[in-house]
Scaffold this active site. Structure first.
Site: not given
Length: 338
Positions: A114, A201, A204
């Site tokens: 991040k 992977k 959503k």
RNA sequence: AGGGGUGUAGCUCAAUUGGCAGAGCACUGGUUUCCAAAACCAGCGGUUGCGAGUUCAAGUCCCGCCGCCCCUGCCA
């Protein structure tokens, strides 16, 4: 004293479970509860480490509980709690955070990814301190129940390792064996990839056509399977089939449609496989599997109040265990008894 | 708290002196394909952070507020 669980596992509340979540984690939960005493959590306190909407979070948490029950998590066999209803997680997290080195946390890959992303990109995004402490809260989730084992996939290995080392440090620091070391329960679960981008992977966040929701309507499932990516370019030398096609076979086998899968694989080897047939088989299997979940879910939604009462009761049960742990922790840490 | 940045479509960003708010990606539909991908065609998408003001006209200028980022402080 309340009995400690064999297995603990948690999931973040998100808008809706997709088949990647199901095959990768939830199906395993349902399996595990047959042979172990399991405590499962919907960890809504983890969900606030990223920008979020409170009303949405509340709704997601409620829905996630219903989804899990619809998938077969059984209140007769397991305890399913909502994290924020067990405030001991938070208290334990704070105490453990002081037994955890700053450097250790900054080495967590999830956090590093991040921050690295931040430096590369515009550097104007809000990164909460909660995100930094996330792995400590996760350690608290596990240690609050002094659970014997935690099912993990590759991506969570590092976080479990941190939990173990925090528990170990606590034991050593306060000269006790209070926290058992949670073992990693390596269960092989199929890794379902994005339909539109089969090299990453299923998630959503990538967009609607990347995933299939567990409770989606039949027409929608069929349409998404149909538009799944198959062969996008030349196969690499060492590749047996393209990631997209392999992913479809993975889904088919995950649905336990092994005989069909074998037949189609034979066709593939013979160069006879029509992808439209494969897709038809995948869609059929998914529709059959998820149809059961969908009808069970409808029953649960119809009894929303009953479900809520049940979850509150289970959360209270979970809290008994956690509170018991915290009594011990408070003593070791040097706080007065409550 | 002060200083410096910044805010425009879901995302990344453009918009001349104040002059019709645009592009790429993403998304939707179509052609094509065994199915997809790629390619091509078409389409959807906006409270320009919020509020007031100047002006014939404000994304652009003035004033106030808010969020975020960086720096320097203050308090516990």
């Amino acid at each position: 004293m309340t009995a400690l669980p064999d297995v603990l596992s948690c999931i973040q509340p998100t808008a809706a479970l997709h088949i990647g979540n199901y095959f990768g984690a939830v199906a395993n939960w349902v399996q595990l509860q047959e042979k172990h005493s399991c405590v499962y959590g919907v960890v809504d306190m983890h969900a606030i480490t990223m920008p979020y909407d409170p009303d949405e979070l509340r709704a997601n948490t409620r829905n996630m509980v219903i989804d899990l029950l619809a998938c077969g998590v059984d209140p007769e066999k397991s305890t399913l709690f909502v994290q924020s209803l067990v405030p001991e997680h938070c208290e334990l997290c704070w105490i453990l955070s002081s037994q955890c080195a700053y450097g250790e946390l900054s080495r967590m890959t999830q956090f590093k990814d991040k921050s690295a992303k931040l430096q590369r990109e515009t550097a104007d995004e809000f990164i909460s301190a909660g995100l930094f402490l996330y792995p400590v809260l996760q350690a608290a989730d596990i240690l609050a129940y002094r659970a014997a084992a935690v099912p993990v996939g590759k991506d969570q290995e590092q976080h479990l390792e941190l939990s173990r080392s925090i528990g170990r440090r606590f034991n050593q620091r306060f000269d006790t064996d209070f926290f058992p070391e949670p073992k990693a329960l390596y269960t092989q679960t199929p890794r379902i990839m994005s339909l539109a981008q089969p090299d990453s992977k299923m998630s959503k966040s990538a967009g609607a056509k990347h995933y299939i929701g567990l409770f989606e309507e039949e027409a929608s499932i069929r349409k998404k399977v149909k538009t799944a990516v198959t062969d996008t370019g030349e196969l690499a030398e060492d590749q047996y089939m393209s990631p997209g096609v392999a992913n479809l076979f993975t889904i088919l086998r995950a649905c336990q449609a092994d005989t069909v899968a074998e037949q189609l694989e034979a066709d593939y080897r013979g160069g006879q496989l029509k992808y439209s047939e494969l897709k038809g088989a995948v869609a059929d299997s998914l529709v059959e599997l998820t149809g059961r979940f969908r009808s069970r879910r409808e029953e649960l939604v119809a009894d929303a109040d009953g479900v809520e009462a049940q979850v509150r009761e289970m959360s209270a049960r979970a809290r008994d265990i956690a509170a018991d742990t915290l009594r011990g922790v408070r003593k070791f840490a040097g706080f007065p008894a409550m």
